[in-house]
Motif scaffolding. Structure first.
Motif, short mmCIF file in Angstrom:
data_model
loop_
_atom_site.label_atom_id
_atom_site.label_comp_id
_atom_site.label_asym_id
_atom_site.label_seq_id
_atom_site.Cartn_x
_atom_site.Cartn_y
_atom_site.Cartn_z
N PHE A 187 0.83 -1.20 0.00
CA PHE A 187 0.00 0.00 0.00
C PHE A 187 0.87 1.26 0.00
CE2 PHE A 187 -3.65 -2.59 1.60
CZ PHE A 187 -4.58 -2.17 0.65
N ALA A 188 1.95 1.24 0.77
CA ALA A 188 2.82 2.41 0.85
C ALA A 188 3.47 2.71 -0.50
CB ALA A 188 3.90 2.20 1.91
N LYS A 189 3.77 1.68 -1.27
CA LYS A 189 4.35 1.90 -2.60
C LYS A 189 3.33 2.50 -3.56
CE LYS A 189 7.74 -1.80 -2.24
NZ LYS A 189 8.06 -3.16 -2.65
N VAL A 190 2.09 2.07 -3.43
CA VAL A 190 1.02 2.54 -4.31
C VAL A 190 0.59 3.96 -3.93
CG1 VAL A 190 -1.36 2.14 -5.06
CG2 VAL A 190 0.22 0.22 -4.81
N HIS A 191 0.60 4.25 -2.63
CA HIS A 191 0.19 5.56 -2.12
C HIS A 191 1.32 6.16 -1.30
CE1 HIS A 191 -3.92 4.71 -3.36
NE2 HIS A 191 -3.82 3.52 -2.77
N PRO A 192 2.35 6.71 -1.97
CA PRO A 192 3.50 7.23 -1.22
C PRO A 192 3.10 8.44 -0.36
CG PRO A 192 3.66 7.77 -3.56
CD PRO A 192 2.48 6.88 -3.38
N PRO A 193 3.83 8.66 0.73
CA PRO A 193 3.53 9.80 1.59
C PRO A 193 3.77 11.11 0.86
CG PRO A 193 5.55 8.71 2.30
CD PRO A 193 4.95 7.88 1.19
N ASN A 220 1.35 13.01 -0.56
CA ASN A 220 0.41 13.32 -1.63
C ASN A 220 -0.71 14.22 -1.14
OD1 ASN A 220 -1.12 11.56 -0.13
ND2 ASN A 220 -1.32 10.00 -1.72
N ARG A 242 -2.86 13.75 1.25
CA ARG A 242 -4.03 13.08 1.81
C ARG A 242 -3.73 12.61 3.22
NH1 ARG A 242 -5.63 8.51 -2.14
NH2 ARG A 242 -7.01 8.13 -0.40
N ASN A 243 -4.67 12.80 4.10
CA ASN A 243 -4.50 12.38 5.49
C ASN A 243 -5.57 11.38 5.91
OD1 ASN A 243 -2.26 13.93 5.96
ND2 ASN A 243 -3.46 15.71 6.58
N ASP A 244 -6.21 10.70 4.97
CA ASP A 244 -7.28 9.79 5.35
C ASP A 244 -6.82 8.37 5.40
OD1 ASP A 244 -8.99 9.69 2.13
OD2 ASP A 244 -6.89 9.72 2.60
#
Length: 131
Positions: free
Chosen positions: A119-125, A127, A129-131
């Motif tokens: 998940f971290a690779k798909v949604h890197p910090p 961006n 978003r805080n959800d």
């Protein structure tokens, strides 16, 4: 006995106690000359003990006391590093999840860790978003 303590620490951290796993994961964290497969195999068989700098990396990575890892005895003194300035306080939900995670068997912790890494690779910090 060092080998047994190292194997137990690896398994408690969710890793297989195999030379190939130890070699890969250790070299990702160690800034010196990479260690060889043969060297970690000797650690796991109890034929040798790593030098102090390598022992410190192992202990930090596996979240164990370096003295206990090397000698097996608990110490009256512990070494702790100050929390990094980027460390944020965790929410109650995060503390509950961490508690549940720590109760899982090593194999299941490994699966959970791999899912989170995916998940971290798909949604890197970063961006926004805080959800």
């Amino acid at each position: 006995m060092f080998a047994e303590r190292l194997k137990a620490a690896l398994e408690a951290a969710g890793y297989e106690a195999r030379p190939s796993v130890l070699e890969r994961e250790f070299n990702l964290r160690y800034w010196g000359k990479p260690i060889t497969f043969q060297a970690v195999r000797r650690w796991l068989r109890g034929d040798s003990i790593p030098s102090q700098d390598k022992l410190q990396v192992l202990a930090r990575w596996l979240l164990v006391d370096p003295h206990h890892l090397r000698y097996g005895a608990s110490t009256a003194y512990t070494v702790s590093e100050p929390s990094p300035s980027w460390d944020v306080s965790s929410t109650n939900e995060e503390r509950q999840l961490l508690s549940l995670y720590r109760q899982l068997p090593a194999a299941q912790r490994k699966v959970v860790r791999e899912i989170i890494e995916t998940f971290a690779k798909v949604h890197p910090p970063g961006n926004g978003r805080n959800d």
